[in-house]
Design a protein around this motif. Structure first.
Motif, mmCIF file in Angstrom:
data_model
loop_
_atom_site.group_PDB
_atom_site.id
_atom_site.type_symbol
_atom_site.label_atom_id
_atom_site.label_comp_id
_atom_site.label_asym_id
_atom_site.label_seq_id
_atom_site.Cartn_x
_atom_site.Cartn_y
_atom_site.Cartn_z
ATOM 1 N N ASP A 195 77.382 -47.442 10.947
ATOM 2 C CA ASP A 195 77.899 -47.911 9.653
ATOM 3 C C ASP A 195 79.211 -47.225 9.257
ATOM 4 N N GLY A 196 79.678 -46.283 10.074
ATOM 5 C CA GLY A 196 80.947 -45.625 9.786
ATOM 6 C C GLY A 196 80.872 -44.484 8.792
ATOM 7 N N LYS A 197 79.685 -43.957 8.568
ATOM 8 C CA LYS A 197 79.508 -42.901 7.563
ATOM 9 C C LYS A 197 80.339 -41.659 7.872
ATOM 10 N N TYR A 198 80.562 -41.390 9.150
ATOM 11 C CA TYR A 198 81.240 -40.153 9.535
ATOM 12 C C TYR A 198 82.670 -40.381 10.037
ATOM 13 N N ASP A 199 83.197 -41.556 9.867
ATOM 14 C CA ASP A 199 84.536 -41.863 10.381
ATOM 15 C C ASP A 199 85.606 -40.955 9.782
ATOM 16 N N GLU A 200 85.566 -40.778 8.480
ATOM 17 C CA GLU A 200 86.582 -39.953 7.828
ATOM 18 C C GLU A 200 86.462 -38.488 8.260
ATOM 19 N N SER A 201 85.238 -38.016 8.358
ATOM 20 C CA SER A 201 85.036 -36.631 8.790
ATOM 21 C C SER A 201 85.569 -36.423 10.205
ATOM 22 N N MET A 202 85.362 -37.397 11.079
ATOM 23 C CA MET A 202 85.852 -37.285 12.448
ATOM 24 C C MET A 202 87.376 -37.283 12.483
ATOM 25 N N LYS A 203 88.008 -38.080 11.638
ATOM 26 C CA LYS A 203 89.472 -38.091 11.585
ATOM 27 C C LYS A 203 90.006 -36.726 11.144
ATOM 28 N N GLU A 204 89.334 -36.114 10.166
ATOM 29 C CA GLU A 204 89.750 -34.790 9.694
ATOM 30 C C GLU A 204 89.613 -33.744 10.804
ATOM 31 N N ILE A 205 88.515 -33.819 11.541
ATOM 32 C CA ILE A 205 88.301 -32.866 12.631
ATOM 33 C C ILE A 205 89.341 -33.062 13.735
ATOM 34 N N MET A 206 89.618 -34.311 14.080
ATOM 35 C CA MET A 206 90.571 -34.599 15.152
ATOM 36 C C MET A 206 91.985 -34.153 14.795
ATOM 37 N N ALA A 207 92.253 -34.031 13.513
ATOM 38 C CA ALA A 207 93.591 -33.628 13.072
ATOM 39 C C ALA A 207 93.772 -32.114 13.046
ATOM 40 N N LEU A 208 92.697 -31.354 13.249
ATOM 41 C CA LEU A 208 92.781 -29.901 13.190
ATOM 42 C C LEU A 208 93.468 -29.327 14.432
ATOM 43 N N PRO A 209 94.155 -28.199 14.305
ATOM 44 C CA PRO A 209 94.763 -27.552 15.477
ATOM 45 C C PRO A 209 93.692 -26.999 16.408
ATOM 46 N N LYS A 210 94.072 -26.791 17.646
ATOM 47 C CA LYS A 210 93.134 -26.329 18.665
ATOM 48 C C LYS A 210 92.488 -25.008 18.274
ATOM 49 N N GLU A 211 93.258 -24.098 17.675
ATOM 50 C CA GLU A 211 92.734 -22.785 17.300
ATOM 51 C C GLU A 211 91.608 -22.910 16.269
ATOM 52 N N LYS A 212 91.784 -23.817 15.310
ATOM 53 C CA LYS A 212 90.776 -24.027 14.285
ATOM 54 C C LYS A 212 89.508 -24.628 14.876
ATOM 55 N N LEU A 213 89.677 -25.564 15.813
ATOM 56 C CA LEU A 213 88.518 -26.167 16.481
ATOM 57 C C LEU A 213 87.737 -25.108 17.256
ATOM 58 N N ALA A 214 88.473 -24.207 17.912
ATOM 59 C CA ALA A 214 87.823 -23.134 18.671
ATOM 60 C C ALA A 214 87.040 -22.219 17.739
ATOM 61 N N GLU A 215 87.617 -21.931 16.574
ATOM 62 C CA GLU A 215 86.932 -21.086 15.598
ATOM 63 C C GLU A 215 85.667 -21.761 15.079
ATOM 64 N N MET A 216 85.751 -23.046 14.776
ATOM 65 C CA MET A 216 84.581 -23.785 14.314
ATOM 66 C C MET A 216 83.479 -23.795 15.368
ATOM 67 N N TYR A 217 83.875 -23.954 16.623
ATOM 68 C CA TYR A 217 82.902 -23.979 17.717
ATOM 69 C C TYR A 217 82.214 -22.625 17.864
ATOM 70 N N ASP A 218 82.998 -21.556 17.804
ATOM 71 C CA ASP A 218 82.456 -20.216 18.007
ATOM 72 C C ASP A 218 81.532 -19.779 16.872
ATOM 73 N N THR A 219 81.741 -20.312 15.686
ATOM 74 C CA THR A 219 80.946 -19.898 14.513
ATOM 75 C C THR A 219 79.923 -20.953 14.098
ATOM 76 N N ARG A 220 79.691 -21.949 14.950
ATOM 77 C CA ARG A 220 78.773 -23.018 14.594
ATOM 78 C C ARG A 220 77.343 -22.495 14.488
ATOM 79 N N VAL A 221 76.535 -23.178 13.713
ATOM 80 C CA VAL A 221 75.121 -22.833 13.557
ATOM 81 C C VAL A 221 74.323 -23.599 14.606
ATOM 82 N N ILE A 222 73.608 -22.870 15.435
ATOM 83 C CA ILE A 222 72.818 -23.487 16.500
ATOM 84 C C ILE A 222 71.367 -23.577 16.052
ATOM 85 N N GLU A 223 70.847 -24.792 16.023
ATOM 86 C CA GLU A 223 69.454 -24.990 15.605
ATOM 87 C C GLU A 223 68.493 -24.417 16.640
ATOM 88 N N LYS A 224 67.430 -23.800 16.166
ATOM 89 C CA LYS A 224 66.420 -23.253 17.053
ATOM 90 C C LYS A 224 65.339 -24.272 17.318
#
Length: 224
Positions: A195-224
């Motif tokens: 339904d496109g609920k996350y389209d805008e969020s994906m556009k925002e993420i894709m626009a982020l610089p590589k360094e910011k994406l790396a930081e988000m990945y390294d600090t992500r919450v991993i479900e147990k």
């Protein structure tokens, strides 16, 4: 400081640091790995490897990316093992004993030698999950084989020619499709995506610089 040890890669003698994995030892010795590298983290099964220790007849199976070298290790990698994969439509089959007999009848030729379990790079009880498949106990087979990375080393050692990983995959597909309750939250999430609920969020993420994406990945919450 690393100790230097002797290893044999494809029959050639090399001296490498003992802190390296087999894959790293190949690269240290000058090999350029262009295939069979996969995830390099012990999950995909692409770097299936067999080895012996010089002077011993015992053959071991492992993943080159996550196994440390040992003195006098004689190594040969298996970048591809031709498992027998039967073609079927999951919508057209059901979790009956007949479907396993039809698609993978060779499992009933198992002689119980346990070579598959001894060779497993993930330390799974392969012979046990094949026994579950023989009895059409697909949920048990699925649970027992869940961590299989489909490297194929078990099949390489099997005198009956069983494609253990493909048998396990069929059991897990039958279990997920017909035997386990459907995950309603997953169905809802798929619909939200459609339904496109996350389209805008994906556009925002894709626009982020590589360094910011790396930081988000390294600090992500991993479900147990």
């Amino acid at each position: 400081m690393d100790n230097m040890i002797t290893v044999y890669l494809y029959g050639k003698k090399y001296t490498v640091p003992d802190s390296l994995t087999i894959m790293e030892a190949f690269e240290y010795s000058g090999y350029q790995l262009v295939r069979g590298c996969g995830c390099r983290n012990g999950f995909c099964g692409a770097c299936a490897t067999i080895y012996r220790i010089k002077g011993s007849s015992t053959l071991y199976g492992c993943l080159a990316c996550s196994t440390k070298v040992q003195p006098d290790m004689c190594v040969a990698s298996l970048p591809f093992f031709p498992l027998e994969k039967k073609i079927y439509e999951i919508e057209d089959i059901r979790p009956t004993q007949q479907i396993m007999m039809q698609l993978y009848p060779e499992i009933y030729a198992c002689i119980g030698c346990n070579a598959c379990t001894k060779a497993c790079t993930q330390q799974l009880n392969v012979m046990q999950y094949i026994a579950y498949a023989q009895r059409a106990e697909y949920e048990k087979c699925a649970d027992e084989s869940f961590d299989c990375v489909m490297c194929g080393v078990c099949s390489d050692r099997c005198p009956a020619g069983i494609s253990h990983a493909q048998v396990a995959m069929l059991a897990r597909r039958l279990t997920g499709k017909y035997l386990r309750p459907k995950a309603q939250h997953l169905a809802q999430r798929v619909q939200d995506i459609a339904d496109g609920k996350y389209d805008e969020s994906m556009k925002e993420i894709m626009a982020l610089p590589k360094e910011k994406l790396a930081e988000m990945y390294d600090t992500r919450v991993i479900e147990k």
